[in-house]
Design an enzyme around this catalytic site. Sequence first.
Site, PDB file in Angstrom:
ATOM      1  CE  LYS A  54      -3.720  -2.465   2.300  1.00  0.00           C
ATOM      2  NZ  LYS A  54      -4.316  -2.869   3.588  1.00  0.00           N
ATOM      3  CD  GLN A  98      -2.926  -4.727   7.002  1.00  0.00           C
ATOM      4  OE1 GLN A  98      -2.862  -3.776   6.245  1.00  0.00           O
ATOM      5  NE2 GLN A  98      -3.560  -5.847   6.684  1.00  0.00           N
ATOM      6  CG  ASP A 121      -9.298  -0.250   4.633  1.00  0.00           C
ATOM      7  OD1 ASP A 121      -9.065  -0.438   3.427  1.00  0.00           O
ATOM      8  OD2 ASP A 121      -8.688  -0.823   5.553  1.00  0.00           O
TER       9      ASP A 121
END
Length: 293
Positions: A54, A98, A121
Amino acid sequence: MAAQLIDGKAIAQLVRDEVKQGVAEWVSKGNLAPGLATVLVGNDPGSAVYVGNKQKASAEVGIVGLDHRLPQDAPHEEVEALIRQLAGAQRVSGILLQLPTPRQVDGQALTALIPPGKDVDGLTPMSAGLLAQGRPGLRPCTPSGVMEMLLRHEVPLQGAEAVVIGRSDLVGRPLAALLLAANATVTVCHSRTRDLGAVCRRADVLVAAVGRPRMVPGEWVKPGATVIDVGINRTDSGLVGDVDFESAAERAGLITPVPGGVGPMTIAMLLKNTLLAAKASAASRQQAGAAWN
Ligand code: NAP
């Protein structure tokens, strides 16, 4: 094979190129480059690879990476303090915690602390609620990647029968909401659905997001349907999807392969979300709504 392939790698690259151009234009107008803060707690090698990918993809399009790593034994309170600090920092356009986190850190509770405007997200309860109500907001990356593929191939959605197999918070549920917002008639299937084959055969757009190798046979596919395979399954014969590609491709009009289908879209949509978040936070609330739509 009768079906045309939907090339996720190529579409993802187009999205990345567009984001890169969008970032450059944004910065050329005197704005700060969008910043993506990632928070990784612990030393899980898989998670480290995800975060690394990412950050690398962000750098390639001009998004500033703010890579926060905490030790495996970091207390919950320490991670919470960091998330709160990032939530208030102007430099930070998007925040990614995460998951999974080590046991002492409540990842779900911390995710809920991410403000909706920075939830790149799109998975916090607030973002899920905005999506469920059809209100502007940042959308989860994999489902919005699927929508992007349908859009680029001009798949008609208005009034179409869309069947989504899977109802997870990550994929099935938000994707059903996005298809509904596009005026499809949506059916969501799951492990208790009766006669799944009969439901699937109705679908103009059939999406499988289950995690069971090749569970959707070709005979479940309506001739000419668009088939989107979100599944990623590691088997002895390599990576396969939830759809039996060979038989489904004989009947479908359009179909995604695995790998090279939905997979590459997720990071591309994360980058797109980060740019949107940067623009939205800089704009007035009214302008923010326009940017998201
Ligand atoms: P998940 O949380 O395990 O959800 C699976 C869903 O499938 C559940 O709703 C489950 O129903 C349903 N299901 C299980 N067995 C079924 C059956 N026999 N018939 C009908 N439905 C059944 O999985 P997920 O996170 O949504 O992920 C699904 C797949 O997508 C996985 O292969 C994952 O690796 C892949 N994935 C890919 C990407 C990407 O491409 N970037 C991103 C995310 C996920 P119940 O609700 O009744 O249990």
